[in-house]
Scaffold this active site. Structure first.
Site, short mmCIF file in Angstrom:
data_model
loop_
_atom_site.label_atom_id
_atom_site.label_comp_id
_atom_site.label_asym_id
_atom_site.label_seq_id
_atom_site.Cartn_x
_atom_site.Cartn_y
_atom_site.Cartn_z
N GLU A 225 0.83 -1.20 0.00
CA GLU A 225 0.00 0.00 0.00
C GLU A 225 0.87 1.25 0.00
O GLU A 225 1.72 1.42 0.88
CB GLU A 225 -0.89 0.04 1.24
CG GLU A 225 -1.84 -1.12 1.39
CD GLU A 225 -2.62 -1.05 2.71
OE1 GLU A 225 -3.80 -1.35 2.69
OE2 GLU A 225 -2.01 -0.67 3.73
N CYS A 226 0.66 2.14 -0.97
CA CYS A 226 1.28 3.46 -1.00
C CYS A 226 2.81 3.38 -0.87
O CYS A 226 3.48 3.06 -1.84
CB CYS A 226 0.67 4.36 0.07
SG CYS A 226 0.95 6.13 -0.23
N GLY A 227 3.39 3.63 0.28
CA GLY A 227 4.82 3.49 0.44
C GLY A 227 5.30 2.09 0.12
O GLY A 227 6.40 1.90 -0.40
#
Length: 457
Positions: free
Chosen positions: A328-330
């Protein structure tokens, strides 16, 4: 049979906009109450990772995020009911301005009958503070404002000018002098993570608590009439899907820390074993059946992540074995070929997914979306100041809360599911169980846009 209830004093901390000092005040109040031996449970409105870290340290209790759209009414109701059984006081910090967003802070306060105080930065104004407070108090008839906290107050005379113009029945509860030693350190995306500055935060909490105690605020607020919270009738944890026998490795360190405690709780309720590891410092993965690479600040630690080639090899082998990975994301940025930081230096990442990540200054993306996963829809949100280029064709896009444009891309390569979206697992536990169990569907299932949340606890 009557519905179970629990009661205790509760307070919603709101503001006319972001940047007024809500988190600083909430943390100071939580610490003041804690110093008096009270059990204080704090909640944060909306999908926020950083404020809850700070508030949890101040209160000495876990902090949950509450959002009527992302989590659902039943989830919020259950969390309040559970907290009221043990807490001497419940505090809820709002998000942005009082009426901003759909649902807004005001919506959450109104739904559960929470009295509100308004924190207002009064630097550069005097009597206008009373006008603004009157406008906030009269904008809707289903909220109740019980006081003003005048932040950044310049002097006793400044306080008097504000106090004489407040609407009838809404007192000035405290005037907090301008003091940079009370403010919480910030960086891009929000506050600095609590674990990075724990000792510094302790000093700020105690100074803030002293200011609040001097105003006799804990006693005033503890004397508020208790709020009664009702247990939801439709929360049936016994019906959760099973992840028994599944061990999930969770990346958790300074680079990967955007983790809802509620997500961890749900995985354990479903029977999963959680094993935490650090992509920054560990050379091997824990023995596990699935991986979760959450969001965080990989751009700040990109050089260290790039240098840990032993961890690269371990995760690449895990990927080659077709085991489930949620990034997720990072975590998505970590899975790309390279990540270019704010100094315009490119660092080698895992290379599980074609593409390159780069930071892009103040520009970014945020907002509520439903992740259109093949396993089923899961609500969540996006908040980032980076971009991913050269990525493969996504299997789906996030569906925005109130806009028809496609949301964040969702990628799937072998067992890897990667997206900028942060998922709220309790919105659809069945989909999350399929994702981590390795039973992911290769085909996208359509989303019913009118479908209600699946929130269960």
């Amino acid at each position: 049979m009557s519905t179970p209830t629990a009661s205790c004093p509760a307070l919603f901390i709101a503001a006319p906009s972001s940047g007024q000092g809500k988190t600083t005040f909430t943390a100071a109040l939580a610490r003041a109450l804690r110093n008096q031996g009270k059990v204080v449970r704090v909640f944060k409105t909306g999908p926020d990772y950083l404020d809850p870290q700070v508030l949890a340290q101040a209160a000495g209790q876990p902090v949950d995020q509450l959002d009527l759209w992302m989590a659902g009414d039943a989830y919020c109701r259950q969390r309040f009911y559970e907290a009221a059984q043990t807490a001497d006081m419940i505090l809820v910090e709002g998000a942005m301005g009082l009426f901003d967003g759909e649902p807004s802070s005001a919506d959450l306060a109104a739904r559960f009958g929470l009295p509100m105080v308004v924190v207002m930065d009064v630097k550069g104004m005097a009597q206008t503070a009373g006008a603004l407070l009157a406008g906030l108090a009269g904008f809707r008839d289903d909220i109740r404002i019980v006081g003003l906290i005048a932040n950044s107050c310049g002097s006793q005379r400044h306080r008097e000018l504000i106090e004489t113009t407040l609407p009838q029945g809404i007192p000035l509860l405290a005037a907090i002098a301008r003091n940079p030693e009370l403010s919480l350190p910030e960086r891009h995306l929000g506050l600095v993570q609590a674990d990075e500055i724990r000792d510094d935060l302790e000093v700020r909490f105690e100074k803030g608590a002293s200011v609040i105690e001097a105003e006799n605020l804990p006693q005033t607020l503890l004397a508020l009439p208790p709020v009664t919270f009702t247990a939801p009738a439709d929360v049936v944890t016994a019906d959760l899907p099973s992840l028994a026998g599944c061990t999930i490795g969770v990346a958790k360190d300074a680079a990967f820390s955007f983790i809802y405690q509620a997500n961890l709780d749900l995985l354990e309720q479903m029977g999963a074993q959680l094993r935490f590891f650090s992509p920054l410092t560990d050379s091997t993965l824990p023995s596990c059946d699935a991986l979760w690479l959450p969001g965080g600040y990989p751009e700040i630690h990109a050089a260290t992540l790039a240098a840990n080639t032993a961890m690269h090899a371990a995760i690449r082998q895990f990927f080659a074995d077709d085991k489930p990975i949620l990034a997720e994301c990072g975590g998505l940025l970590y899975c790309l070929e390279t990540l270019t930081d704010y100094d315009d230096t490119a660092h080698t990442m895992l290379g599980l997914l074609p593409g390159h990540g780069a930071m892009r200054g103040r520009r970014g993306c945020q907002g509520m979306q439903t992740a259109a996963l093949p396993e089923g829809p899961v609500r969540g949100h996006a908040h980032h100041r980076s971009m991913a280029e050269g990525t493969p064709e996504p299997i789906a896009h996030g569906e925005r809360q109130r806009h028809p444009a496609p949301g964040e891309a969702i990628f799937r390569e072998r067992g890897l599911t990667a997206t900028y979206l942060h998922l709220f697992f309790a919105n659809n536990p069945a989909a999350i169980a399929l994702l981590f169990s390795g039973k992911a569907s290769p085909a996208r299932q359509p989303i019913d846009s009118e479908d209600e949340t699946h929130a269960v606890k």
